[in-house]
Scaffold this motif. Structure first.
Motif, PDB file in Angstrom:
ATOM      1  N   LEU A 112       0.832  -1.199   0.000  1.00  0.00           N
ATOM      2  CA  LEU A 112       0.000   0.000   0.000  1.00  0.00           C
ATOM      3  C   LEU A 112       0.868   1.250   0.000  1.00  0.00           C
ATOM      4  CD1 LEU A 112      -2.776  -0.848   2.596  1.00  0.00           C
ATOM      5  CD2 LEU A 112      -2.860  -0.985   0.121  1.00  0.00           C
ATOM      6  N   PRO A 113       0.548   2.198  -0.879  1.00  0.00           N
ATOM      7  CA  PRO A 113       1.329   3.432  -0.871  1.00  0.00           C
ATOM      8  C   PRO A 113       1.143   4.146   0.463  1.00  0.00           C
ATOM      9  CG  PRO A 113      -0.173   3.346  -2.757  1.00  0.00           C
ATOM     10  CD  PRO A 113      -0.530   2.216  -1.861  1.00  0.00           C
TER      11      PRO A 113
ATOM     12  N   ASN B  93      10.035  -6.413   8.116  1.00  0.00           N
ATOM     13  CA  ASN B  93      10.957  -6.827   7.062  1.00  0.00           C
ATOM     14  C   ASN B  93      10.213  -7.201   5.780  1.00  0.00           C
ATOM     15  OD1 ASN B  93      13.756  -7.178   6.453  1.00  0.00           O
ATOM     16  ND2 ASN B  93      13.323  -9.358   6.242  1.00  0.00           N
ATOM     17  N   ALA B  94       9.094  -7.934   5.939  1.00  0.00           N
ATOM     18  CA  ALA B  94       8.300  -8.286   4.761  1.00  0.00           C
ATOM     19  C   ALA B  94       7.797  -7.018   4.080  1.00  0.00           C
ATOM     20  CB  ALA B  94       7.119  -9.168   5.164  1.00  0.00           C
ATOM     21  N   ALA B  95       7.324  -6.054   4.885  1.00  0.00           N
ATOM     22  CA  ALA B  95       6.789  -4.819   4.312  1.00  0.00           C
ATOM     23  C   ALA B  95       7.888  -4.002   3.648  1.00  0.00           C
ATOM     24  CB  ALA B  95       6.108  -3.992   5.400  1.00  0.00           C
TER      25      ALA B  95
ATOM     26  N   ALA C 193       7.407  -3.201  -0.233  1.00  0.00           N
ATOM     27  CA  ALA C 193       7.326  -1.779  -0.577  1.00  0.00           C
ATOM     28  C   ALA C 193       8.096  -1.505  -1.866  1.00  0.00           C
ATOM     29  CB  ALA C 193       7.885  -0.923   0.555  1.00  0.00           C
ATOM     30  N   LEU C 194       9.016  -2.414  -2.213  1.00  0.00           N
ATOM     31  CA  LEU C 194       9.756  -2.239  -3.460  1.00  0.00           C
ATOM     32  C   LEU C 194       8.892  -2.575  -4.673  1.00  0.00           C
ATOM     33  CD1 LEU C 194      13.253  -3.678  -2.507  1.00  0.00           C
ATOM     34  CD2 LEU C 194      12.492  -1.318  -2.485  1.00  0.00           C
TER      35      LEU C 194
ATOM     36  N   SER D 208      12.597   6.065   3.176  1.00  0.00           N
ATOM     37  CA  SER D 208      13.680   5.191   2.710  1.00  0.00           C
ATOM     38  C   SER D 208      13.528   4.848   1.243  1.00  0.00           C
ATOM     39  CB  SER D 208      13.720   3.881   3.500  1.00  0.00           C
ATOM     40  OG  SER D 208      13.516   4.073   4.852  1.00  0.00           O
ATOM     41  N   THR D 209      12.308   4.460   0.844  1.00  0.00           N
ATOM     42  CA  THR D 209      12.123   4.083  -0.558  1.00  0.00           C
ATOM     43  C   THR D 209      12.201   5.313  -1.460  1.00  0.00           C
ATOM     44  OG1 THR D 209       9.790   3.944   0.021  1.00  0.00           O
ATOM     45  CG2 THR D 209      10.917   1.885  -0.443  1.00  0.00           C
TER      46      THR D 209
END
Lengths: 499, 167
Positions: free
Chosen positions: A266-267, A308-310, A314-315, A328-329
């Motif tokens: 999800l954004p 960690n999964a998220a 997120a990538l 971060s992204t």
């Protein structure tokens, strides 16, 4: 079977000596810098970015991915050992993780965090491989208006997740968009908002903004706090969890993985929300919820797997839609742009080696993290005892030299100092810098899509509501905005944040 | 609204004003208002064009107005809200951090990497003088060696290590 072929392609990209080495260096550097007290994941990524600029694109993104999850893991380590969460996503880890550490189970907490992260990362990578092509083929249907609406939705999402007051977060997004306008306008070749400075004619580098707003300002803010006694747990105990610890936590790891994989896409949602959700669901499912807060291992395993999964899923929107979900992204997107890569749905067809290489590097990187972290925990503990008076000159120096190395221009260093002061003022005014960073990075892209959409329709703004994708996304953004600004719902959100 | 109207009507204006000037939200709103005004003024000076063919000033003008308006709302709300004063600023870390970066920026091209790094570290340490006597020289030595190796040799940054040496 296309999936297997793609994964095989990815593996063949990663399995070169160079790429494996940079993946390893990335994970190592990310963890090393990430465990330093007072250095959160965003600062870690910003500090280490300049090291990747000279590398070939695929190698650079693999190293960046290593830095990215190394930094996340390093943040969890400080959360458990020092109760100093470097960012919101490890806040809940600090609760039960530190309680475990005080009971002499620091090793088990770190061990289960590493193992949970590894399992979550592996499953999330598979999830990415399965769902990215679908999302990309959907995104290929996006026109400029839809892209604009998508980014607007992403920015509102960032506001939801920002700490503190939503109105100020929206103002920060707009400020970021304004900073993004600085520089030469692409279609008219005219300088905008550059105040006659030649060094602003090319725009402000995102490295300058992030180092200043996040790195330098945090140093100044940290320095004014008295450096009191830090409670670092010296006794780590055994690291490998025993059978009882595994039995108590494997369900939490799998649930956390599921929650994190879904919320990460999800954004605006991302790792912090995933960790909070995983923690509260573990607490609800537990037979004896009163153990939570006093060192419940599920309270570490669930959120750590979830964040960690998220962090990894997120990538998916980052690479397939070009939409970062957090600070971060957003930095990763900036770094990709410097490499000349424009993430978007076409990236899987145009650069399959890059896309699948990144996915494969996640598995490798997660293995490296476990291999690195289980034996090196003792070293991290020693690094945490480095006094801040030795650390901050080093961080400041890396900020200065990293910024200077961008284009060998001292003006960038001066600009970083200015943004450092501005960031410090923002800290004092309770304004979270993350929405600004996101607005800054997305601003130029949004402007281009906005312009293109209106050129196509010859100036008819109706395009944003008549195209179904754009209309849906803008409606969703509007609903989010209203829920944020209606006081009753806002109070509920504050309660949720405090839990 | 009470403090704002008292401010307008002149009831105890000095107390209202000095209280206002300490409110976080009021000051944050003013900052956004200021940035909004600058962006608006700059945007208005550029060609506007039309929605179909946007000039360079089209979006800056509108964005600036929006930001300014939002800043105004935040400032107004800050006057009405509960007392939430701005915490004190710490002058020493501000000066030390800024001076370190400025010193580095001025020195890097003329003196090279090592003296510029030393200047930054010494300036930054003004904010925290504690520690053993040899700590600072050792820190300077260690850090400039590390950045020299990483950036000059590892990453090939075209910069002298000393004045006129290293290229």
């Amino acid at each position: 079977m296309e999936l297997l072929q793609n994964l095989a392609l990815g593996m063949s990209v990663v399995m070169t000596v160079d790429n494996l080495m940079y993946c390893f260096f990335g994970a190592l550097l990310g963890t090393v810098v990430g465990v330093l007290p007072g250095v959160g994941p965003v600062v870690t990524i910003a500090l280490l970015l300049p090291m990747t600029f000279g590398l070939p694109a695929v190698t650079a993104i693999i190293m960046l991915a290593g830095i990215y999850y190394g930094a996340q893991y390093g943040g969890s380590t400080t959360a458990i050992l020092m109760k100093l969460p470097g960012e919101p996503s490890s806040v809940v880890t600090a609760i039960d993780g530190h309680a475990m550490a005080q009971k002499g189970q620091a090793g088990v907490a770190l061990g289960i965090a590493a193992i949970g992260s590894f399992i979550a990362g592996s499953i999330a990578a598979l999830f990415m491989a399965l769902f990215s092509p679908a999302l990309a083929s959907l995104a290929l249907k996006f026109g400029p208006a839809d892209n604009f609406a998508l980014m607007a939705f992403g920015l509102i999402g960032a506001v939801v997740l920002a700490r503190g007051d939503p109105l100020k977060a929206i103002a920060m997004v707009l400020t970021g968009l304004a900073f993004g306008l600085v520089g030469t306008d692409v279609s008219s070749n005219q300088a905008r908002l550059s105040f006659g400075f030649s060094s602003l004619a090319d725009g402000i580098s995102f490295v300058v903004i992030s180092m200043g707003l996040v790195g330098v300002s945090e140093i100044i803010a940290n320095l004014e706090r008295p450096e009191g006694e830090r409670s670092i747990q010296h006794r780590i105990g055994k690291v490998w969890p025993d059978r009882a610890a595994f039995a108590a936590s494997w369900r939490a790891i799998l649930r956390g993985t599921g929650i994190g994989s879904l919320l990460g896409v999800l954004p605006g949602a991302g790792a912090a929300l995933a960790a909070f959700t995983a923690y509260s669901s573990e607490k609800k499912l537990a037979k004896d919820p009163s153990r939570f807060g006093r060192g419940a291992i599920e309270g570490v395993a669930g959120p750590e797997s979830a964040n960690n999964a998220a962090a990894q899923t997120a990538l998916v929107p980052l690479l397939t839609l070009g939409l970062p979900s957090g600070a971060s992204t957003a930095l990763l997107l900036g770094a990709l742009t410097i490499q000349g890569i424009v993430p978007g749905p076409q990236i899987m067809d145009d650069m399959p080696d890059l896309f699948w290489g990144v996915i494969a590097s996640m598995w490798i990187g997660n293995i490296m993290l476990v291999v690195l972290n289980l034996p090196l925990i003792g070293l991290w503990v020693r690094m945490m005892r480095i006094p801040y008076r030795l650390l901050y000159p080093a961080i400041l120096l890396f900020c200065a030299i990293g910024v200077f190395s961008l284009s060998s221009n001292p003006a960038d260093v001066f600009l970083t100092a200015i943004f450092g002061l501005l960031g410090y003022v923002f800290i004092k005014l309770d304004c979270d810098p993350a929405p600004l960073l996101l607005g800054f990075i997305l601003g130029p892209l949004m402007e281009e899509d906005f312009r293109r959409a209106l050129i196509i329709t010859q100036g008819d703004f109706g395009v944003f509501v008549t195209r179904p994708i754009s209309a849906t996304l803008l409606a969703a953004a509007l609903v989010l905005l209203i829920t944020l600004l209606v006081p009753a719902i806002r109070r509920g959100r504050e309660v949720a944040f405090q839990e | 609204m009470s403090s704002f109207s008292s401010l307008l009507s002149g009831h105890a204006p000095s107390r209202g004003l000095s209280r206002a000037l300490r409110q976080k939200d009021f000051l944050a709103g003013l900052l956004f208002l200021l940035i909004g005004i600058v962006v608006t003024v700059q945007g208005a000076e550029l060609a506007q064009g039309s929605a179909q063919r946007m000039g360079p000033g089209y979006l800056p003008l509108r964005l600036g107005l929006l930001l300014g308006a939002l800043g105004f709302v935040i400032a107004l709300r800050g006057l009405r809200g509960a007392d939430d004063p701005l915490p004190a600023f710490a002058p020493l870390p501000i000066v030390a951090g800024t001076a370190g970066l400025l010193g580095f920026g001025f020195a890097i091209e003329t003196t090279g990497l090592v003296p510029a790094s030393a200047l930054l570290i010494v300036a930054a340490r003004v904010a925290s003088w504690k520690g053993a006597r040899f700590e600072l020289p050792l820190l300077v030595l260690a850090l400039s060696a590390i950045v020299g190796v990483i950036f000059r040799y590892g990453l090939g940054l075209p910069v002298d290590l000393w004045p006129g040496w290293g290229n």
